[in-house]
Design an enzyme around this catalytic site. Structure first.
Site, PDB file in Angstrom:
ATOM      1  N   LYS A  14       0.897  -1.172   0.014  1.00  9.23           N
ATOM      2  CA  LYS A  14       0.185   0.039   0.029  1.00  9.23           C
ATOM      3  C   LYS A  14       1.034   1.146  -0.030  1.00  9.23           C
ATOM      4  CE  LYS A  14      -3.659   2.675   2.586  1.00  9.23           C
ATOM      5  NZ  LYS A  14      -4.879   2.330   3.414  1.00  9.23           N
TER       6      LYS A  14
ATOM      7  N   LYS B  61      -2.289  -1.541  -3.871  1.00 12.60           N
ATOM      8  CA  LYS B  61      -3.110  -0.375  -3.974  1.00 12.60           C
ATOM      9  C   LYS B  61      -2.087   0.892  -3.786  1.00 12.60           C
ATOM     10  CE  LYS B  61      -6.230   1.672  -0.533  1.00 12.60           C
ATOM     11  NZ  LYS B  61      -6.685   1.836   0.690  1.00 12.60           N
TER      12      LYS B  61
HETATM   13  C1  PBG Z   1      -7.229   3.700   5.472  1.00 18.99           C
HETATM   14  C2  PBG Z   1      -7.648   3.388   4.029  1.00 18.99           C
HETATM   15  C3  PBG Z   1      -7.476   4.125   3.091  1.00 18.99           C
HETATM   16  C4  PBG Z   1      -8.106   3.725   2.002  1.00 18.99           C
HETATM   17  C5  PBG Z   1      -8.456   2.350   2.347  1.00 18.99           C
HETATM   18  N1  PBG Z   1      -8.168   2.250   3.726  1.00 18.99           N
HETATM   19  C6  PBG Z   1      -6.951   5.625   3.186  1.00 18.99           C
HETATM   20  C7  PBG Z   1      -5.775   5.802   3.650  1.00 18.99           C
HETATM   21  O1  PBG Z   1      -4.602   4.933   3.782  1.00 18.99           O
HETATM   22  O2  PBG Z   1      -5.360   7.035   3.901  1.00 18.99           O
HETATM   23  C8  PBG Z   1      -8.341   4.319   0.806  1.00 18.99           C
HETATM   24  C9  PBG Z   1      -9.081   3.764  -0.266  1.00 18.99           C
HETATM   25  C10 PBG Z   1      -9.390   4.694  -1.407  1.00 18.99           C
HETATM   26  O3  PBG Z   1      -8.802   5.655  -1.649  1.00 18.99           O
HETATM   27  O4  PBG Z   1     -10.331   4.345  -2.176  1.00 18.99           O
HETATM   28  N2  PBG Z   1      -6.719   2.534   6.242  1.00 18.99           N
END
Ligand code: PBG
Length: 325
Positions: free
Chosen positions: A196, A249
């Protein structure tokens, strides 16, 4: 002119093109992220995510039934936590009567076949909007992992089929797997957000849950987008620690990573086609600059071609409908 090999033969018409298509998208590929709000009869459109909604549990149930009837088998739950319940421990995250726990139960009661995945991270519950516990300006790893373990067990107890840690703390997959085993949740899976990245494309999601970081950014835990090898390391470690599915992601700007991870691991790979990717297509379509339906199918097919076995996407419902014709 004599040409030995004419590649256009296999592109002549749609029949032959579908015969040789290497990638076929189906509703079985989709995970639908759902944003859930407290209250009743609430459907709130997220300003930066046109036609995407945050719903109270009652409307969420209607939506889940709708999704299942379209052939979609899986949802990924996110809740919007009330401000007064936020703190720096995240304890509302494992409240057995919390919004997440009630949502899981309500969905499993209404549509037991729907495979329910839950987001595991502290950001919606954190006064700082960070994915972990904050001490002296630092997001502390090991204490956060303890909180994520409690949160995961609480989701499993409420009936979640799979927990999805999206926090990027070190060692959390092994800790969560170990705790699930100890508590006899031997059927509860883990989808690890393994690679991520610290991405600017999460902006609209943070609007949806009111979870933007209050200070700094997430670069001390989420990955640097300059890196590729590191993604493979993260995915292999999560596989080793017991992840059933590993995730990359965001999606579109990271398709090279998707392929790299797909080639390295032996568990299914999921990809999160995130909020900013959704917003970009919506915005361009609104301007009349791209054909929205075509952009949706091309995007999702590209993600699958890159190596995704599963795709979490806000376009799932639209795509499932488009695929019916
Ligand atoms: C937070 C989380 C995020 C997303 C999923 N879980 C945002 C972040 O890490 O700030 C993002 C999903 C998206 O942008 O569609 N744990």
């Amino acid at each position: 002119m004599y040409i030995q090999r004419r590649n256009r033969i296999l592109r002549k018409n749609s029949s032959v093109r579908s015969l040789v298509a290497e990638t076929v998208l189906t509703p079985n590929d989709f995970i639908v992220p759902l944003f859930i709000d407290e209250g009743e009869n609430i459907i709130h459109e997220i300003p930066s995510m046109p036609k995407y909604f945050r719903r109270s549990i009652d409307h969420t149930i209607t939506e889940v039934k709708d999704l299942y009837s379209l052939g979609i088998k899986s949802v990924l739950l996110f809740i919007k936590c009330k401000d007064e319940l936020k703190d720096n421990t995240g304890k509302e995250a494992w409240n057995k009567d919390g919004l997440m726990q009630r949502s899981i139960k309500a969905i499993k009661d209404a549509v037991p076949e729907m495979y329910v995945m839950t987001d595991v991270a502290l950001d919606p519950y954190s006064i700082y909007g960070h994915d972990g516990i904050v001490k002296d300006g630092e997001i502390v790893n090991d204490e956060t992992v303890e909180a994520l373990v409690k949160m995961s067990i609480s989701h499993a107890t409420a009936g979640a089929d799979m927990v999805a840690p999206s926090d990027m703390m070190d060692g959390r997959i092994a800790a969560i797997r170990g705790a699930l085993e100890e508590e006899n949740f031997s059927n509860t899976g883990i989808m690890a957000y393994s690679a991520k990245y610290a991405s600017c494309f999460y902006g609209p999601f943070r609007d949806a849950l009111d979870s933007a970081p209050g200070f700094g950014d997430k670069k001390t835990y989420q990955m640097d987008y300059a890196n590729r090898i590191e993604a493979v390391k993260e995915a292999l470690m999560d596989e080793e620690e017991g992840a059933d599915i590993v995730m990359v992601k965001p999606g579109l700007p990271y398709l090279d990573i998707v392929r790299e991870v797909k080639n390295a691991v032996q568990v299914p790979v999921s990809v999160y086609n995130i909020s900013g990717e959704y917003a970009m297509i919506k915005a361009a379509a609104k301007m009349g600059w791209v054909d929205e339906n075509k952009a949706i199918i091309e995007t999702l097919t590209s993600i699958k071609r890159a190596g995704a076995d599963l795709i979490a996407t806000y376009f799932a419902k639209d795509a499932a409908k488009l695929l019916q014709h």
